[in-house]
Design a protein around this motif. Structure first.
Motif, PDB file in Angstrom:
ATOM      1  N   LEU A  48      29.223  14.165   6.666  1.00  0.00           N
ATOM      2  CA  LEU A  48      29.217  15.085   5.529  1.00  0.00           C
ATOM      3  C   LEU A  48      28.258  14.654   4.424  1.00  0.00           C
ATOM      4  O   LEU A  48      28.020  15.407   3.477  1.00  0.00           O
ATOM      5  N   MET A  49      27.701  13.438   4.540  1.00  0.00           N
ATOM      6  CA  MET A  49      26.819  12.921   3.491  1.00  0.00           C
ATOM      7  C   MET A  49      25.476  13.647   3.514  1.00  0.00           C
ATOM      8  O   MET A  49      24.929  13.927   4.582  1.00  0.00           O
ATOM      9  N   PRO A  50      24.891  13.981   2.345  1.00  0.00           N
ATOM     10  CA  PRO A  50      23.577  14.655   2.312  1.00  0.00           C
ATOM     11  C   PRO A  50      22.472  13.709   2.776  1.00  0.00           C
ATOM     12  O   PRO A  50      22.552  12.491   2.579  1.00  0.00           O
ATOM     13  N   GLU A  51      21.446  14.273   3.389  1.00  0.00           N
ATOM     14  CA  GLU A  51      20.322  13.468   3.862  1.00  0.00           C
ATOM     15  C   GLU A  51      19.340  13.223   2.724  1.00  0.00           C
ATOM     16  O   GLU A  51      19.121  14.086   1.870  1.00  0.00           O
ATOM     17  N   LYS A  52      18.728  12.029   2.726  1.00  0.00           N
ATOM     18  CA  LYS A  52      17.703  11.716   1.733  1.00  0.00           C
ATOM     19  C   LYS A  52      16.426  12.488   2.051  1.00  0.00           C
ATOM     20  O   LYS A  52      16.028  12.603   3.206  1.00  0.00           O
ATOM     21  N   VAL A  53      15.788  13.010   1.010  1.00  0.00           N
ATOM     22  CA  VAL A  53      14.546  13.755   1.174  1.00  0.00           C
ATOM     23  C   VAL A  53      13.396  12.889   0.666  1.00  0.00           C
ATOM     24  O   VAL A  53      13.457  12.365  -0.454  1.00  0.00           O
ATOM     25  N   ALA A  54      12.360  12.743   1.470  1.00  0.00           N
ATOM     26  CA  ALA A  54      11.207  11.928   1.079  1.00  0.00           C
ATOM     27  C   ALA A  54      10.465  12.588  -0.076  1.00  0.00           C
ATOM     28  O   ALA A  54      10.408  13.817  -0.169  1.00  0.00           O
ATOM     29  N   PRO A  55       9.885  11.783  -0.989  1.00  0.00           N
ATOM     30  CA  PRO A  55       9.148  12.370  -2.120  1.00  0.00           C
ATOM     31  C   PRO A  55       7.923  13.143  -1.636  1.00  0.00           C
ATOM     32  O   PRO A  55       7.328  12.812  -0.615  1.00  0.00           O
ATOM     33  N   ASP A  56       7.540  14.167  -2.390  1.00  0.00           N
ATOM     34  CA  ASP A  56       6.399  15.013  -2.040  1.00  0.00           C
ATOM     35  C   ASP A  56       5.106  14.327  -2.476  1.00  0.00           C
ATOM     36  O   ASP A  56       4.891  14.079  -3.657  1.00  0.00           O
ATOM     37  N   THR A  57       4.250  13.981  -1.525  1.00  0.00           N
ATOM     38  CA  THR A  57       2.955  13.358  -1.837  1.00  0.00           C
ATOM     39  C   THR A  57       1.796  14.247  -1.398  1.00  0.00           C
ATOM     40  O   THR A  57       0.680  13.773  -1.220  1.00  0.00           O
ATOM     41  N   SER A  58       2.078  15.546  -1.231  1.00  0.00           N
ATOM     42  CA  SER A  58       1.051  16.450  -0.698  1.00  0.00           C
ATOM     43  C   SER A  58      -0.112  16.656  -1.665  1.00  0.00           C
ATOM     44  O   SER A  58      -1.169  17.128  -1.267  1.00  0.00           O
ATOM     45  N   ASN A  59       0.087  16.339  -2.969  1.00  0.00           N
ATOM     46  CA  ASN A  59      -1.010  16.500  -3.929  1.00  0.00           C
ATOM     47  C   ASN A  59      -1.764  15.192  -4.164  1.00  0.00           C
ATOM     48  O   ASN A  59      -2.499  15.051  -5.133  1.00  0.00           O
ATOM     49  N   LEU A  60      -1.569  14.205  -3.272  1.00  0.00           N
ATOM     50  CA  LEU A  60      -2.222  12.906  -3.409  1.00  0.00           C
ATOM     51  C   LEU A  60      -3.011  12.564  -2.147  1.00  0.00           C
ATOM     52  O   LEU A  60      -2.596  12.897  -1.038  1.00  0.00           O
ATOM     53  N   LEU A  61      -4.144  11.894  -2.332  1.00  0.00           N
ATOM     54  CA  LEU A  61      -4.833  11.260  -1.209  1.00  0.00           C
ATOM     55  C   LEU A  61      -4.487   9.781  -1.282  1.00  0.00           C
ATOM     56  O   LEU A  61      -4.879   9.082  -2.221  1.00  0.00           O
ATOM     57  N   LEU A  62      -3.712   9.320  -0.307  1.00  0.00           N
ATOM     58  CA  LEU A  62      -3.260   7.932  -0.274  1.00  0.00           C
ATOM     59  C   LEU A  62      -4.118   7.130   0.697  1.00  0.00           C
ATOM     60  O   LEU A  62      -4.541   7.637   1.737  1.00  0.00           O
ATOM     61  N   CYS A  63      -4.351   5.878   0.365  1.00  0.00           N
ATOM     62  CA  CYS A  63      -5.096   5.002   1.273  1.00  0.00           C
ATOM     63  C   CYS A  63      -4.226   4.735   2.500  1.00  0.00           C
ATOM     64  O   CYS A  63      -3.122   4.186   2.368  1.00  0.00           O
ATOM     65  N   PRO A  64      -4.678   5.120   3.693  1.00  0.00           N
ATOM     66  CA  PRO A  64      -3.810   5.015   4.867  1.00  0.00           C
ATOM     67  C   PRO A  64      -3.659   3.612   5.423  1.00  0.00           C
ATOM     68  O   PRO A  64      -2.819   3.372   6.280  1.00  0.00           O
ATOM     69  N   MET A  65      -4.475   2.679   4.956  1.00  0.00           N
ATOM     70  CA  MET A  65      -4.397   1.302   5.438  1.00  0.00           C
ATOM     71  C   MET A  65      -4.965   0.378   4.369  1.00  0.00           C
ATOM     72  O   MET A  65      -5.665   0.837   3.470  1.00  0.00           O
ATOM     73  N   PRO A  66      -4.666  -0.933   4.423  1.00  0.00           N
ATOM     74  CA  PRO A  66      -5.341  -1.847   3.506  1.00  0.00           C
ATOM     75  C   PRO A  66      -6.827  -1.857   3.835  1.00  0.00           C
ATOM     76  O   PRO A  66      -7.206  -2.041   4.996  1.00  0.00           O
ATOM     77  N   GLY A  67      -7.690  -1.611   2.858  1.00  0.00           N
ATOM     78  CA  GLY A  67      -9.109  -1.551   3.178  1.00  0.00           C
ATOM     79  C   GLY A  67      -9.986  -1.472   1.943  1.00  0.00           C
ATOM     80  O   GLY A  67      -9.509  -1.488   0.795  1.00  0.00           O
ATOM     81  N   LEU A  68     -11.272  -1.359   2.202  1.00  0.00           N
ATOM     82  CA  LEU A  68     -12.294  -1.323   1.162  1.00  0.00           C
ATOM     83  C   LEU A  68     -12.827   0.092   1.035  1.00  0.00           C
ATOM     84  O   LEU A  68     -13.201   0.717   2.039  1.00  0.00           O
ATOM     85  N   VAL A  69     -12.877   0.612  -0.203  1.00  0.00           N
ATOM     86  CA  VAL A  69     -13.454   1.943  -0.430  1.00  0.00           C
ATOM     87  C   VAL A  69     -14.970   1.833  -0.303  1.00  0.00           C
ATOM     88  O   VAL A  69     -15.626   1.166  -1.112  1.00  0.00           O
ATOM     89  N   VAL A  70     -15.526   2.455   0.725  1.00  0.00           N
ATOM     90  CA  VAL A  70     -16.972   2.420   0.947  1.00  0.00           C
ATOM     91  C   VAL A  70     -17.671   3.435   0.063  1.00  0.00           C
ATOM     92  O   VAL A  70     -18.682   3.146  -0.577  1.00  0.00           O
ATOM     93  N   SER A  71     -17.133   4.662   0.014  1.00  0.00           N
ATOM     94  CA  SER A  71     -17.780   5.713  -0.766  1.00  0.00           C
ATOM     95  C   SER A  71     -16.796   6.827  -1.075  1.00  0.00           C
ATOM     96  O   SER A  71     -15.805   7.021  -0.361  1.00  0.00           O
ATOM     97  N   LEU A  72     -17.065   7.533  -2.155  1.00  0.00           N
ATOM     98  CA  LEU A  72     -16.330   8.740  -2.529  1.00  0.00           C
ATOM     99  C   LEU A  72     -17.297   9.910  -2.480  1.00  0.00           C
ATOM    100  O   LEU A  72     -18.449   9.779  -2.918  1.00  0.00           O
ATOM    101  N   HIS A  73     -16.837  11.057  -1.972  1.00  0.00           N
ATOM    102  CA  HIS A  73     -17.746  12.183  -1.745  1.00  0.00           C
ATOM    103  C   HIS A  73     -17.442  13.389  -2.621  1.00  0.00           C
ATOM    104  O   HIS A  73     -18.024  14.452  -2.431  1.00  0.00           O
ATOM    105  N   VAL A  74     -16.531  13.240  -3.564  1.00  0.00           N
ATOM    106  CA  VAL A  74     -16.174  14.347  -4.456  1.00  0.00           C
ATOM    107  C   VAL A  74     -16.061  13.821  -5.881  1.00  0.00           C
ATOM    108  O   VAL A  74     -16.002  12.609  -6.111  1.00  0.00           O
ATOM    109  N   ASN A  75     -16.033  14.750  -6.833  1.00  0.00           N
ATOM    110  CA  ASN A  75     -15.884  14.411  -8.240  1.00  0.00           C
ATOM    111  C   ASN A  75     -14.660  15.111  -8.813  1.00  0.00           C
ATOM    112  O   ASN A  75     -14.159  16.086  -8.237  1.00  0.00           O
ATOM    113  N   GLU A  76     -14.202  14.644  -9.961  1.00  0.00           N
ATOM    114  CA  GLU A  76     -13.080  15.300 -10.623  1.00  0.00           C
ATOM    115  C   GLU A  76     -13.462  16.735 -11.000  1.00  0.00           C
ATOM    116  O   GLU A  76     -14.566  16.989 -11.470  1.00  0.00           O
ATOM    117  N   GLY A  77     -12.536  17.667 -10.739  1.00  0.00           N
ATOM    118  CA  GLY A  77     -12.778  19.071 -11.019  1.00  0.00           C
ATOM    119  C   GLY A  77     -13.443  19.829  -9.890  1.00  0.00           C
ATOM    120  O   GLY A  77     -13.580  21.057  -9.946  1.00  0.00           O
TER     121      GLY A  77
END
Length: 670
Positions: A591-620
């Motif tokens: 009868l206990m409610p299930e936990k819902v994972a937080p919404d991260t759909s508006n974020l680009l998260l780093c999928p692994m530990p690594g080095l940012v080589v380049s960014l291809h977009v700008n703010e806006g």
């Protein structure tokens, strides 16, 4: 024979060479970077020399530092292992100038066959069947697009000096050809210091089969059977086996003789591998020659009984091959699984960190199969972002392919790794895959069978019964132990409960203790969901991370990790959370409610530990689905991060050159 050799490498291959050298009575010298100061190969060697900073470009790839280490220690010869300097003719020449022997082929063979463009031209001139393609140098993405269209899609874009899946991309259209050219070129210069690229036709539904050759300095050469290396992910081998389930004796002989002819044409005088792309109809085309020891050499050693490292050392010392072609017999079947530090549940992204728990299966004979584990780590070792993510190579050998697979399945179940993510669950699942077991495979196997990445399979009724029995047995042992701890306010729970409920990932199973007492070693009769009574026996004790015993007629090894109010159980590719409770508590828990994972759909998260080589977009900036957002490099591989949908970039939280942890925010979207 040499009295002392230096191993110009690290990790499991350095340890592998040291083992054979010691068996031959030869002293060994290890080299190490700052990141490898406490590594296993350093401990195993008789001497060790520090050669620089963690990055390979400032340590393992610096020829002057390797030569200086030889001079410091008096090493007479150098074994390069694989990767790093193993296929650099310049390294071989420099050693020769210094009077140091290179334990590998002559410079001519390395130069001609170690370069993929030159080797294909050479093979074509020698009337060896080759894959159609363009072997000239390609300068720009536009040139790559034009040439790819002329060759005909799909095409394989490859670095001339590449290997290990780096500097390789498959392109199915013009856009992928241009992007693949850029990525392959960038990876090639970073990994090999050589950015030359060529394009060849990609053979659809192919198999990757390679022939092991061995030559000496007296004109002798033999082939030692083949290896099937078709189970690949991102062009990197995952599972290898010897022999191949595709080949018959006639085709094997034809491929072997062609490989030997090619080796003799360049006076090949060491261990080497001639790789072929093969059709399902047993047709085959020359792909490339690797002028070094291969990662997957153990499967050949187990089916032929030949120590390839020993043969390399003896040949380098001037001895003639003691093996004739008629002496080479293939005995049984061998399978190798590469254990990688990567997360199979996150599209196999690299994982770094410390091995807080590392217990490989016991090596040696186990009934009808043999286990071998080639590794360069121990418990407490750190998996670094600077090098290849391989932890170990687990190998089994048996009389038949089916027995070797079963042995591998059991060995993987017993392979305990903690502290980092790893691909053991995926490998264990693969061993049960009907297509793999049938031998009807291709290089597209993983992409075909796991198009959306790997997810643990849902246990069927039989698997659930096994896992529930294991969980209940552990719960009863822990309960019994608590009951007899001295000083308890409530010294005993009372009579042992007979009826239980086991929740496995939300599904509740009824479990009944029919007979037996909970103690270590445990020996119980358990009935799950009204099925037959099954004897459950094990010597498991609380705190152990491997439950090993019998459930009914089956020998079972289950990985165990304590989680909140239960156990995480990993077995044969299944990964579940099991909770043992009374039937009444199970009713309330449902009868206990299930936990819902937080919404991260508006974020680009780093999928692994690594080095940012380049960014291809700008703010806006407005971006469309599929557009490149950023490139992150991890363990020498570049990973392109793309927009999953149309969106607008609202904030950028990282910059090129930043080192990010997994799930670090790179950018936000409106």
């Amino acid at each position: 024979m040499f009295s002392k050799i230096l191993i110009a490498n690290r990790g499991e291959i350095a340890c592998r060479v040291i083992k054979t050298a010691k068996a031959m009575g030869i002293k060994t010298v290890a080299v190490y970077s700052d990141a490898d100061r406490d590594a296993l190969h350093v401990e195993m060697a008789d001497e060790a020399v520090h050669i620089g900073e963690p990055t390979a470009a400032k340590s393992y790839l610096v020829i002057d530092k390797i030569i200086d280490a030889c001079k410091q220690t008096g090493a007479e010869a150098v074994h390069p292992g694989y990767g790093f300097l193993s296929e650099r003719a310049e390294f071989c020449e420099r050693l020769k100038q210094e009077g140091i022997v290179f334990i590998g082929p002559n410079p001519k063979a390395i130069e001609v066959m170690g370069d993929k463009i030159t080797s294909k031209r050479f093979a074509a001139e020698a009337n060896v069947s080759t894959v159609p393609g363009y072997m000239g140098l390609i300068e720009t993405p536009q040139d790559a697009k034009r040439i790819a269209a002329e060759v005909g899609y799909p095409v394989m874009i490859k670095a001339s000096a590449g290997g290990g899946g780096k500097g390789m991309r498959i392109a199915w259209n013009d856009e992928e050809a241009m992007d693949g050219f850029d990525r392959a070129k960038s990876e090639a210069i970073n990994s090999f210091g050589d950015d030359r690229i060529f394009i060849e036709k990609f053979i659809e539904n192919p198999r990757h089969i390679e022939i092991q050759v061995m030559g000496d300095k007296h004109g002798n050469a033999v082939y030692l059977g083949e290896r099937e290396c078709s189970i690949q992910r991102r062009n990197q081998k995952v599972i290898e086996e010897a022999p191949s389930p595709l080949l018959d004796e006639k085709t094997r002989r034809k491929m072997g003789e062609q490989a030997v002819a090619l080796a003799k044409a360049v006076d090949y005088d060491s261990a080497g591998t001639v790789e072929f792309v093969a059709g399902q109809d047993k047709s085959f085309f020359f792909l490339e020659m690797n002028t070094r020891l291969q990662v997957e050499h153990p499967v050949t050693e187990l089916v032929t009984g030949v120590d390839l490292v020993e043969q390399m050392i003896r040949v380098a010392a001037g001895e003639a091959l003691s093996i004739k072609q008629e002496d080479v017999k293939l005995n049984g079947w061998s399978i190798e699984s590469r254990i990688y530090a990567e997360d199979p549940y996150r599209n196999f992204l690299p994982s770094i960190g410390r091995l807080t728990h590392y217990r490989p299966p016991v090596e040696g004979k186990h009934g009808n199969y043999l286990v071998r584990n080639d590794t360069g780590v121990v418990e407490g070792s750190e998996i670094s972002m600077f090098y290849d993510p391989m932890i170990a190579k687990l190998v089994t050998h048996a009389a038949t392919r089916a027995e070797a697979i079963e042995g591998m399945s059991t060995a993987l179940d017993e392979f305990q790794v903690d502290g980092i993510q790893h691909n053991v669950p995926f490998l264990a699942s693969l061993m049960k895959h009907p297509r793999w077991r049938s031998g009807e495979i291709s290089t597209g196997f993983i992409a075909d069978e796991y198009p959306d990445g790997f997810e643990p399979a849902t246990p069927d009724a039989e698997a659930n019964s096994v896992l529930a029995s294991v969980a209940l047995s552990m719960h009863l042992i822990e309960r019994e132990r608590l009951d007899h701890l001295p000083g308890r306010l409530r010294p005993h729970h009372g009579a042992v409960r007979r009826e239980w409920a086991v929740r496995i990932d939300g599904e509740t199973l009824k479990a009944e203790l029919v007979e037996g007492l909970a103690a270590t070693p445990v020996d119980l009769d358990i009935c799950v969901d009204g099925g037959a009574n099954e004897r459950v026996a094990s010597s498991w004790a609380p705190g152990e991370m491997l439950w090993k015993g019998q459930v009914g007629e089956r020998n079972v090894s289950v990985q165990v990790r304590a989680v909140d109010n239960g156990y995480q159980l990993d077995w044969q590719g299944f990964s579940v959370v099991a909770q043992v409770m009374s039937p009444r508590i199970a009713e309330l828990a449902a009868l206990m409610p299930e936990k819902v994972a937080p919404d991260t759909s508006n974020l680009l998260l780093c999928p692994m530990p690594g080095l940012v080589v380049s960014l291809h977009v700008n703010e806006g900036q407005e971006v469309k689905a599929g557009e490149q957002l950023a490139i992150v490099e991890a363990m020498k591989m570049e990973n392109v991060l793309r927009a999953e949908r149309d969106c607008v970039v609202s904030a950028i939280k990282a910059a090129p050159g930043d080192s990010l942890a997994v799930d670090a925010v790179i950018m936000e979207f409106e």
